[in-house]
Scaffold this motif. Structure first.
Motif, PDB file in Angstrom:
ATOM      1  N   UNK A  35      41.139 -17.930 -12.808  1.00  0.00           N
ATOM      2  CA  UNK A  35      40.145 -19.509 -12.010  1.00  0.00           C
ATOM      3  C   UNK A  35      40.566 -19.926 -10.942  1.00  0.00           C
ATOM      4  N   UNK A  36      42.294 -19.938 -11.256  1.00  0.00           N
ATOM      5  CA  UNK A  36      42.839 -20.727  -9.366  1.00  0.00           C
ATOM      6  C   UNK A  36      42.429 -19.289  -8.302  1.00  0.00           C
ATOM      7  N   UNK A  37      42.361 -18.190  -8.764  1.00  0.00           N
ATOM      8  CA  UNK A  37      42.345 -17.188  -7.640  1.00  0.00           C
ATOM      9  C   UNK A  37      41.173 -17.120  -7.160  1.00  0.00           C
ATOM     10  N   UNK A  38      39.961 -17.433  -7.828  1.00  0.00           N
ATOM     11  CA  UNK A  38      38.145 -17.684  -7.512  1.00  0.00           C
ATOM     12  C   UNK A  38      38.188 -18.754  -6.650  1.00  0.00           C
ATOM     13  N   UNK A  39      39.435 -20.249  -7.539  1.00  0.00           N
ATOM     14  CA  UNK A  39      39.619 -21.385  -6.536  1.00  0.00           C
ATOM     15  C   UNK A  39      39.666 -21.081  -5.461  1.00  0.00           C
ATOM     16  N   UNK A  40      40.636 -20.301  -4.729  1.00  0.00           N
ATOM     17  CA  UNK A  40      41.103 -20.168  -3.562  1.00  0.00           C
ATOM     18  C   UNK A  40      40.456 -19.261  -3.162  1.00  0.00           C
ATOM     19  N   UNK A  41      39.984 -18.678  -3.085  1.00  0.00           N
ATOM     20  CA  UNK A  41      39.492 -17.325  -3.010  1.00  0.00           C
ATOM     21  C   UNK A  41      38.258 -17.879  -1.690  1.00  0.00           C
ATOM     22  N   UNK A  43      37.995 -21.130  -0.747  1.00  0.00           N
ATOM     23  CA  UNK A  43      38.878 -21.540   0.227  1.00  0.00           C
ATOM     24  C   UNK A  43      39.073 -20.377   1.276  1.00  0.00           C
ATOM     25  N   UNK A  44      39.773 -19.995   1.105  1.00  0.00           N
ATOM     26  CA  UNK A  44      39.807 -18.603   1.797  1.00  0.00           C
ATOM     27  C   UNK A  44      38.573 -17.557   3.130  1.00  0.00           C
ATOM     28  N   UNK A  45      37.479 -18.354   1.826  1.00  0.00           N
ATOM     29  CA  UNK A  45      36.339 -17.649   2.952  1.00  0.00           C
ATOM     30  C   UNK A  45      35.907 -18.640   3.313  1.00  0.00           C
ATOM     31  N   UNK A  46      35.737 -19.915   3.498  1.00  0.00           N
ATOM     32  CA  UNK A  46      35.852 -20.668   4.197  1.00  0.00           C
ATOM     33  C   UNK A  46      36.647 -20.646   5.492  1.00  0.00           C
TER      34      UNK A  46
END
Ligand SMILES: [Fe+2]
Ligand SMILES: [Fe+2]
Length: 230
Positions: A35-41, A43-46
């Motif tokens: 879930x933390x990975x998905x959340x970070x992903x 932000x990364x994609x922004x």
């Protein structure tokens, strides 16, 4: 201060109890690290950058040519090196306090040798100030790469300023700094050459020679101290 209680194998009879305790506590919500990975992903994609370089932002807006963008990238890397050399000076200042307090032990650097490296790091910082100014940049700008370098090296400074660390442990941390220093100067020399600044690459080569000596010294002091069981 108590003894080291880490390492489950030192008390295997208590391991079961520990595992049961951890299982009983359970997570406070569903899901795991994914879930933390998905959340970070997300932000990364922004695509938010760490920061911006005044010259580079301008270059992108104006759809500038390769040369302008190349110069902006060069200034970013010079700013990174400048930040690292400033920190290097502070690292050796902190190391000096450590060595002065513990006293020279005969194995490892003398105070004069530490002072000499500190002064060289400071001279490198001044050289970079000059180089950035000559290229029309502002040496007080903290570029994105400078910001990242400062974050990456935070742990080294923490080791040096921790009152509990030994001279040997500090040398181990300084080895990380000096390896980065050497690689950093090598890259700057290459980029300066590519951009046709042979005058700068010559001055940077002098700095690299200093850094090669720092690295060799730190490696020697470290291995001498480890061999002497210090
Ligand atoms: Fe340096
Ligand atoms: Fe160095």
């Amino acid at each position: 201060m108590g003894g080291n209680r880490t390492g489950v194998q030192t008390a295997p009879e208590m391991a079961e109890e520990l595992i049961a305790g951890a299982a009983a506590a359970g997570p406070s919500m569903d899901g795991g690290p994914e879930m933390a990975d998905a959340e970070r992903a997300e932000y990364i994609s922004k695509g938010f950058p760490v920061g911006s370089l005044p010259g580079l932002a301008f270059a992108e807006e104006a759809k500038a040519d390769d040369e302008t963008i190349g110069m902006a990238v060069f200034l970013d890397k010079l700013s990174e090196r400048l930040a690292f050399e400033r920190m290097g000076t502070r690292l050796y200042d902190a190391f000096l306090v450590k060595c002065e307090t513990l006293g020279e032990e005969g194995v490892g650097p003398t105070l004069a040798e530490v002072e000499e490296i500190r002064d060289e790091e400071h001279r490198h910082f001044l050289l970079l100030n000059e180089a950035v100014t000559e290229l029309g940049g502002d040496p007080t700008v903290k570029s994105p790469c400078a910001d990242v370098a400062a974050v990456a090296s935070l742990g080294i400074m923490q080791v040096l300023t921790d009152p509990r660390t030994t001279v040997t442990q500090c040398l181990q941390a300084l080895l990380t700094a000096e390896l980065t220093d050497n690689a950093g100067w090598e890259m700057l020399i290459d980029v300066a050459e590519e951009l046709g600044h042979s005058d700068l690459s010559e001055r940077f080569t002098d700095a690299l020679t200093n850094e090669q000596n720092h690295l060799l010294n730190v490696q020697t002091w470290l291995s001498d101290r480890v061999s002497a069981k210090l």
